[in-house]
Design an enzyme around this catalytic site. Structure first.
Site, mmCIF file in Angstrom:
data_model
loop_
_atom_site.group_PDB
_atom_site.id
_atom_site.type_symbol
_atom_site.label_atom_id
_atom_site.label_comp_id
_atom_site.label_asym_id
_atom_site.label_seq_id
_atom_site.Cartn_x
_atom_site.Cartn_y
_atom_site.Cartn_z
ATOM 1 N N SER A 1 4.322 4.986 7.961
ATOM 2 C CA SER A 1 3.653 3.913 7.356
ATOM 3 C C SER A 1 4.276 3.229 6.234
ATOM 4 C CB SER A 1 2.420 4.551 6.652
ATOM 5 O OG SER A 1 2.556 5.698 6.059
ATOM 6 N N HIS B 1 1.748 4.966 -0.763
ATOM 7 C CA HIS B 1 1.958 3.540 -0.353
ATOM 8 C C HIS B 1 1.988 2.591 -1.563
ATOM 9 C CE1 HIS B 1 0.168 5.926 3.007
ATOM 10 N NE2 HIS B 1 0.933 5.328 3.686
ATOM 11 N N ASP C 1 -3.947 7.266 -3.853
ATOM 12 C CA ASP C 1 -3.053 7.002 -3.104
ATOM 13 C C ASP C 1 -1.713 6.797 -3.817
ATOM 14 O OD1 ASP C 1 -0.885 6.145 -1.216
ATOM 15 O OD2 ASP C 1 -2.214 4.899 -0.032
#
Length: 454
Positions: free
Chosen positions: A190, A436, A433
């Site tokens: 990702s 990312h 998070d």
């Protein structure tokens, strides 16, 4: 009586001939076996010297011989299970580059005295961001931080300034000319998908709406620009080799199973691309993995550490690069180094609790900052394997420059597909998070580096 005597005289002669034949056969076979044994000793001696010379994490185990199965291996998917699990045996796939020296790792080209990967972040709200989040139709809800409520926008305005030189200014038209008639493919997890989305956002405005299209979300997602006869693609392959995590949507498994000797599922899709950008890291940082070799018919898995599993996968990937990339000018291969995480605030602010939540500026006062999320043994292992490929692969060393960007993560400002508990909602850092990256943001700089190297 005479006839009987004539037949009798032939019997000793036949017996003598037969005896001589048997004796000759025995002597010949013993001589042949001795030659084979001598050749085998020489071969084993060379193999042992090669193994002693290679200081790999995995080569402490003796070489093993395995009978190849006559049945084709069953492909791994999300339903694959291990019938039982044993400790890792020391087996490894045959490696064309293991122990070889191809002249050292190729860093991406730069001006003399200029290290594009060393420098500092400079606030620049005139030149950045390079695009607006709301103007990119391919933006991911996982990365659209402003859309999901992030109140500050300063994370979009930072420019990377290398030491003693400048990073080439982004030019979408020039980039499209570099890509004309070509396939650019990002392969990995990702984080690499985030870099792919960044590239789409940087380039899509130069393509008329009726000349651009994109395939539905799948393992291989393709953006097409008809006016340039070019594609920008993303292939989901988080472990590089075949695994039970290869479903682009449903890939969260309780146990991660991979075939360290099988890469064809992915390589058959990426092999015809002109420019390849690979990454692999974070998926190996979540505990041990299970190995299921292609000739294992009883689904007996071997358990190995994440680092050990990554080394096996990287070796298989390096074999493909070494055997298939014959002209680095025609097929360009890049490997993106580890993307750092910012999970512990105490690492950049002593005696503090929390993580990247509510961070609004990069780390500015420590040019040597290196967080625990960037694993040095992994970096050394990757460096060793890449060095054997020489000019066949170029390295985008994004780790140190990204280490400073504790402010660049989505934290709570993204879409979460699982329902959040009241405890989570009361303490945002528990579900932030910090892996990312928001867009526009840090991955845009990674693509600026790629633009400079093409």
């Amino acid at each position: 009586m005479q006839r009987w005597q004539k037949r009798k005289t032939h019997y000793p002669i036949i017996a003598l001939v037969f005896f001589v034949f048997i004796a000759f056969s025995i002597l010949y076979n013993e001589s042949y076996i001795q030659v084979i044994q001598e050749n085998s000793d020489v071969s084993n001696g060379d193999e042992q010297r090669s193994i002693i010379k290679d200081t790999s994490l995995l080569n402490s185990a003796p070489p093993q011989i395995f009978n190849l199965s006559k049945k084709p291996p069953v492909g791994l998917d999300k339903f694959t299970k291990c019938a039982s699990t044993v400790r890792y045996s020391g087996r490894r796939a045959v490696s064309a580059v293991r122990g070889a020296d191809s002249g050292g790792r190729r860093a991406a080209p730069a001006a003399e005295g200029c290290d594009l990967f060393s420098g500092k972040w400079v606030f620049d709200n005139v030149s950045y961001p390079l695009y607006k989040e709301s103007n990119c139709p391919y933006m991911s809800d996982q990365l659209a931080c402003h859309k999901h409520g992030r109140p500050d926008l300063d994370y979009q305005f930072w420019r990377w300034q290398p030491k003693n030189c400048n990073l080439k200014r982004w030019n979408s038209t020039e980039m499209w000319e570099k890509l004309r008639g070509k396939r650019l493919m990002f392969v990995g997890d990702s984080l690499n998908r985030g870099q792919w989305i960044s590239m789409l956002c940087l380039l899509q405005s130069s393509v008329p709406p009726d000349k651009q299209s994109i395939t539905p979300n799948s393992e291989l997602t393709i953006f097409r620009a008809e006016n340039y006869n070019a594609t920008i693609e993303f292939l989901w392959a988080p472990l590089l080799v075949e695994s039970n995590c290869d479903d682009a949507v449903d890939h969260r498994m309780n146990e991660r199973i991979l075939r360290p000797d099988s890469i064809f599922r992915h390589s058959s899709r990426w092999e015809h691309a002109d420019i390849l950008v690979f990454n692999s890291y974070l998926w190996w940082r979540q505990g041990p993995v299970k190995l299921l070799w292609s000739n294992e018919e009883k689904n007996v898995c071997q358990e190995i550490s994440g680092l050990g599993g990554m080394e096996l996968a990287m070796e298989k990937w390096a074999d493909w690069v070494d055997s298939r990339v014959t002209d680095p000018l025609q097929k360009k291969v890049f490997f993106v180094t580890m993307s750092p995480t910012h999970l512990g605030k105490e690492e950049w602010e002593a005696e503090s609790e929390g993580n990247c939540y509510n961070e609004k500026e990069p780390i500015m006062n420590n040019q040597r900052y290196w967080g625990s999320g960037s694993d040095l043994p992994t970096m050394r292992m990757v460096e060793k394997i890449l060095s054997k490929l020489g000019s066949k692969v170029s390295v985008l060393n994004i780790t140190q420059l990204s280490e400073y960007r504790k402010d660049g993560h989505p934290t709570i400002y993204r879409k979460f597909w699982e329902a959040l508990s009241s405890e989570n909602m009361a303490n945002p850092s528990t579900y932030s998070d910090c892996m990312h990256w928001c867009l526009p943001g840090v991955p845009d700089i990674w693509n600026q580096l790629l633009f400079q190297f093409l």
